[in-house]
Design an enzyme around this catalytic site. Structure first.
Site, PDB file in Angstrom:
ATOM      1  N   GLY A 183       3.033  -2.079  -7.856  1.00  0.00           N
ATOM      2  CA  GLY A 183       2.895  -3.258  -8.692  1.00  0.00           C
ATOM      3  C   GLY A 183       3.828  -3.327  -9.877  1.00  0.00           C
ATOM      4  CD  GLU A 227       5.646  -5.289   0.092  1.00  0.00           C
ATOM      5  OE1 GLU A 227       5.447  -4.065  -0.011  1.00  0.00           O
ATOM      6  OE2 GLU A 227       5.805  -6.035  -0.888  1.00  0.00           O
ATOM      7  CB  SER A 277       6.298   1.536  -5.297  1.00  0.00           C
ATOM      8  OG  SER A 277       6.538   2.509  -6.290  1.00  0.00           O
ATOM      9  NE  ARG A 287      -2.676   7.226  -5.688  1.00  0.00           N
ATOM     10  CZ  ARG A 287      -1.969   6.303  -5.041  1.00  0.00           C
ATOM     11  NH1 ARG A 287      -2.436   5.071  -4.939  1.00  0.00           N
ATOM     12  NH2 ARG A 287      -0.804   6.576  -4.511  1.00  0.00           N
ATOM     13  CD  GLU A 297       1.568  -3.006   2.080  1.00  0.00           C
ATOM     14  OE1 GLU A 297       1.004  -3.758   1.250  1.00  0.00           O
ATOM     15  OE2 GLU A 297       2.493  -2.232   1.784  1.00  0.00           O
ATOM     16  CG  ASP A 300      -1.006   3.579  -1.574  1.00  0.00           C
ATOM     17  OD1 ASP A 300      -1.097   2.745  -0.648  1.00  0.00           O
ATOM     18  OD2 ASP A 300      -0.704   3.254  -2.740  1.00  0.00           O
ATOM     19  CB  THR A 301      -4.328   1.665   1.884  1.00  0.00           C
ATOM     20  OG1 THR A 301      -3.417   1.453   2.962  1.00  0.00           O
ATOM     21  CG2 THR A 301      -3.898   0.819   0.693  1.00  0.00           C
TER      22      THR A 301
END
Length: 392
Positions: A162, A279, A160, A363, A267, A286-287
């Site tokens: 990236g 996906e 996850s 984050r 996604e 999160d978005t």
């Protein structure tokens, strides 16, 4: 009829979160609003959701025996995974024994790695996807790249944010890309997916709710990625009526095939009127944190309402809104946030996640804004995020 008990009483309705990050924290808060008892589980102590849970446990969630022990101890009515790195075979066993895994154990297992969900989408549901090959050795990886062609992308089948992902433009990158993919998997080294690069105008997350009263869609969420992780998201993302219709149809097919009640983050790539599946996460995305300010029911409220068996009814979107992450780089176990007064205001909010430490880039919060246009909302959110001075 849905019966909810009172937390910390014999008839309590108990929810166990597997993964207790910032998304799990918001799920826990929504459970608390309904008097539901919350047990937060993660691999490290003082994770964000643990701050707002009734109890917490620290275990290796990839250890099936450890997972069974904590479930047998707490006897939750609902097991709610927040992350991919979980012993999904044990979740399937527990579900077969009568426990309620959200949205269902099959969905959790299929989406735990990119191979399960890609084969479901492309081969079973016949949805449009990028070209792809799987490989479990460096030689097969090189064959897959030769088959797909340049440029292409390699990712661990289970990762996850990236991690382990490389955009490959030439053969000179192959050795390093393979090595990085083996280091970046959530469950260690192993199988990878090689994907062809899709031509697209923008990406969206279509937050899709499967509930007792049917399938519901949030307005599409646009987002910008950097290093495989999101930096800003906004809602609504403008797209043609035909593209939106196609996106909703793809999302509907995916969530119904996965099964169970809950919110799914689907996604998708959009190019003109064409939509390509990318996906899906069987949980808040999160978005989708933008929905904390953009909707009457956030993605977290929708998830809880759905898995508890309550009707969604409808979703009201308030207008242009955006989120921007607070992403500092430092090392500290005693983080503080300065200048916060300049990051909040009318139609401007922040969330600080309460993560116990940082070592590098992490984050730690998000700024949320509304405005007259999406462009203005993004700028307001980015400016607010930049005002927060993280120290340690």
């Amino acid at each position: 009829m849905t019966l909810l008990g009172t937390a910390l009483r014999p008839a309590a309705t108990r929810v166990m979160l597997l993964g207790s990050g910032e998304l799990g924290k918001e799920v826990a808060i929504e459970c608390q609003r309904l008097g539901v008892e919350v047990i937060a589980v993660d691999r490290y102590a003082d994770a964000p959701a643990m701050h707002v849970a009734h109890r917490s446990h620290v275990i290796n969630m990839l250890d099936g025996d450890a997972l069974r022990r904590v479930v047998e101890l707490e006897k939750p009515h609902y097991i709610v995974p927040e992350i991919e790195a979980i012993a999904t075979d044990m979740l399937i066993q527990l579900e077969e024994e009568g426990l309620n895994v959200v949205p269902c154990a099959r969905a959790t297992k299929l989406t735990m790695n990119r191979e399960g969900i890609r084969r479901l989408a492309a081969e079973e549901l016949q949805l449009p996807t990028s070209t792809y090959r799987f490989a479990d050795s460096e030689s097969l990886f090189r064959e897959a790249v030769a088959d797909i062609g340049y440029p292409c992308i390699v990712k661990p089948v289970m990762s996850s944010s990236g991690k382990g992902q490389t955009f490959i433009r030439s053969a000179e990158q192959l050795a390093q890309a393979w090595k990085y993919a083996q280091q970046g998997g959530r469950a260690g080294a192993g199988r990878v997916i090689v994907e062809g690069v899709v031509k697209f105008d923008f990406e969206i997350t279509l937050l899709t709710v499967s509930a007792v009263d049917g399938v519901h869609f949030c307005a599409p969420v646009g987002h910008r990625q950097e290093d495989g992780d999101y930096r800003e998201s906004w809602q609504p993302q403008q797209m043609s009526p035909l593209a939106l219709e196609r996106a909703q149809e793809i999302a509907r097919k995916v969530v119904l095939a996965l099964g169970g009640y809950g919110l799914f983050g689907v996604e998708l790539f959009v190019c003109g009127d064409e939509v390509i599946f990318s996906e899906v996460s069987p949980r808040p995305h999160d978005t989708g944190m933008v929905t904390l300010i953009s909707q009457d029911l956030s993605e977290f409220a929708l998830h809880v309402r759905a898995f508890l068996g309550l009707p969604v009814g409808g979703i009201r979107q308030y207008g242009p809104a955006a989120s921007a992450v607070i992403l500092p780089q430092l090392t500290s176990q005693n983080v503080t946030f300065d200048n916060v007064q300049n990051a909040v205001g009318a139609d401007l909010q922040i969330r600080l996640f309460g993560k116990p430490e940082i070592d590098g880039s992490r984050r730690l919060g998000v700024a949320l804004a509304t405005a007259e246009s999406v462009v203005d909302a993004i700028e307001r959110a980015k400016h607010a995020a930049g005002q927060v001075k993280v120290q340690g």
